[in-house]
Design an enzyme around this catalytic site. Structure first.
Site, PDB file in Angstrom:
ATOM      1  N   SER A 172       0.974  -1.214   0.016  1.00  0.00           N
ATOM      2  CA  SER A 172       0.233   0.134   0.138  1.00  0.00           C
ATOM      3  C   SER A 172       0.940   1.334  -0.180  1.00  0.00           C
ATOM      4  CB  SER A 172      -1.029  -0.042   1.083  1.00  0.00           C
ATOM      5  OG  SER A 172      -2.328   0.719   0.878  1.00  0.00           O
ATOM      6  N   LYS A 226     -21.919  16.871   9.573  1.00  0.00           N
ATOM      7  CA  LYS A 226     -20.940  17.296  10.561  1.00  0.00           C
ATOM      8  C   LYS A 226     -20.449  15.992  11.178  1.00  0.00           C
ATOM      9  CE  LYS A 226     -18.262  20.516  12.576  1.00  0.00           C
ATOM     10  NZ  LYS A 226     -17.162  21.027  11.992  1.00  0.00           N
TER      11      LYS A 226
END
Length: 369
Positions: A172, A226
Site C-alpha cells: 500500500s 458534521k
C-alpha cells in the site's frame, strides 16, 4: 560514525502500532503516577532521563527526532568505509505517518525525518544516489503522498538517482512511496502490493443501545454531515455513498501514481492489479510491479552501476544511536536542558492524541497489523 550495522529490516510492522490505550482514568493521571514512581525509585537518573527527552522535544522545534545533521546518525552498511563516494540508505519502516514525532510516539516513518534525510543527501556532495529501504505496510494517504513528492523533487533538483529495495513487506503506502524511484529490487520472500485505499472506524451504536446509553449531538440543519463517521450512531446510506466517492478518488490517484512509476505497465494493467491483493515478490516481478528479485547487496550493486562507481560506501541514515544523543544531552548546556523541560507537556499531549485516533484515509495493508 558507528561501526555496527544493525539490519534495518529487523522487527515486524505488527509490533510498531500506537501506544497501548489506558482505560478508566485519564492518560495524564496514569502518566503522572508512573513518572512519580520513577523519580522516587531512580532519583537523579530518571530526572536526567526526563529532562533529556524534553530537551529533544524542545530542541527539535516540532520536527521530531531529526531537526538537523547533528541528530542524524550515519552508519556504515556496505561497501568500503574508506571510499570517497557514498550512497545514502534511507529507511521507510513501519507505519507511514501514523506514529507522530518525538520520543513519546510509536515507531514508524515520519515525514519530517524523510525530509531531513533527503536534505542531507542533497547537500552532501559525496552522496551520489539514494536507496529506499522499504519495510512497511503503508500508512496515511497524505503522508505517503507527501513523501513520494519529496523524493520526486529530490530527483529533479539533484539529478541523483533513487532506487528502492523491498524487504519483508512493501504494501500500500509503502509501495506508493517507492513509485518515486526508478528501479525496484525485492527480496524474493517478501510481500508486495495491496494497492488500494481504506477508511474505517469502530461503530459501537448497537452496544450503546443494549447498555441503555445514547449520545446526544446537536447539529445545524445546514451541516447534516458534521458528525459523519460518528461511532455512536448507525451510518446513513447517503453518508456511505459520499465516503465511498472520496475513497474512490484517492484510489484513482494511487492508480495514477503506479501508472507513472511503472512505465512498463499501462493504466489498464495497473487497474487490474490494483484490487487490494497482496502478491509474493516473485509474482510481483512477473506482473511488472518490481524490476528484480534480490538482496540489499543486489540493490547496492545496481546503484553502483547506475552511478558508474565501484569504490563507494552504502551509509544508513537513522535517528541518534548513542544514549547521550538519544536523550538529547550531547553538547547541550544546563540552561538549554532546563528550558527544554517545557516541551515535556507537549509530548505527553501528543501521546494522548495518538491513544485516541480520529478516522484517517489510509494506503494501508491492514492484514499486517
Amino acid at each position: 560514525m558507528s561501526s555496527q550495522s544493525p539490519p534495518p529490516g529487523q522487527g515486524s510492522p505488527q509490533s510498531w502500532g500506537p501506544p497501548p490505550r489506558l482505560q478508566g482514568k485519564g492518560l495524564s493521571f496514569y502518566l503522572a503516577w508512573i513518572f512519580g514512581i520513577l523519580l522516587l525509585v531512580g532519583g537523579g537518573f530518571f530526572l536526567v532521563l526526563i529532562l533529556g527527552l524534553a530537551a529533544m522535544l524542545a530542541g527539535a522545534g516540532g520536527a521530531g527526532l531529526h531537526p538537523g545533521d547533528s541528530q542524524i546518525s550515519e552508519t556504515h552498511f556496505l561497501g568500503d568505509p574508506r571510499a570517497k563516494s557514498r550512497i545514502a540508505l534511507i529507511p521507510i519502516h513501519g507505519a507511514i505517518g501514523m506514529g507522530g514525532s518525538g520520543p513519546f510516539a510509536s515507531r514508524g516513518t515520519d515525514l519530517d525525518a524523510i525530509r531531513h534525510y533527503l536534505d542531507l543527501a542533497e547537500r552532501d556532495k559525496k552522496v551520489l544516489g539514494v536507496i529506499l529501504h522499504v519495510n512497511s505496510p503503508g500508512g496515511t494517504v497524505t503522508d505517503s503522498d507527501a513523501i513520494h513528492d519529496l523524493i520526486q523533487r529530490f530527483r529533479t533538483r539533484t539529478g541523483k538517482p533513487v532506487s528502492a529495495y523491498f524487504h519483508a513487506v512493501a504494501a500500500s503506502g509503502g509501495y506508493y512511496v517507492a513509485m518515486a524511484s526508478e528501479h525496484i529490487t525485492a527480496q524474493p520472500t517478501g510481500l508486495v502490493g495491496s494497492i488500494g485505499v481504506i477508511l474505517g472506524t469502530i461503530n459501537y451504536a448497537e452496544a450503546m443501545g443494549k447498555l441503555g446509553l445514547q449520545r446526544v449531538t446537536i447539529l445545524s440543519p445546514h451541516t447534516p454531515y458534521k458528525d459523519i463517521l460518528s461511532p455512536a450512531r448507525p451510518m446513513r446510506e447517503d453518508e456511505r455513498s459520499y465516503l465511498t466517492d472520496m475513497v474512490e478518488e484517492m484510489y484513482q490517484g494511487f492508480v495514477d501514481v503506479v501508472d507513472a512509476g511503472r512505465p512498463g505497465l499501462d493504466r489498464d494493467a495497473v487497474q487490474k492489479l490494483a484490487d487490494g491483493k497482496i502478491y509474493t515478490a516473485r509474482d510481483a516481478k512477473e506482473k511488472g510491479l518490481v524490476d528484480a528479485l534480490g538482496s540489499i547487496e543486489d540493490a547496492f550493486d545496481w546503484m553502483k552501476d547506475k552511478v558508474d562507481r565501484e569504490d563507494v560506501e552504502l551509509v544508513l541514515y537513522g535517528p541518534p544511536e548513542s544514549l547521550m544523543e538519544l536523550l538529547g544531552l550531547e553538547g547541550r548546556s544546563q540552561k538549554e536542558i532546563s528550558e527544554a523541560v517545557k516541551g515535556l507537556a507537549a509530548g505527553l499531549q501528543q501521546w494522548s492524541e495518538l491513544a485516541n485516533p480520529t478516522p484517517q484515509m489510509k494506503y494501508l495493508w491492514t492484514g499486517s497489523r
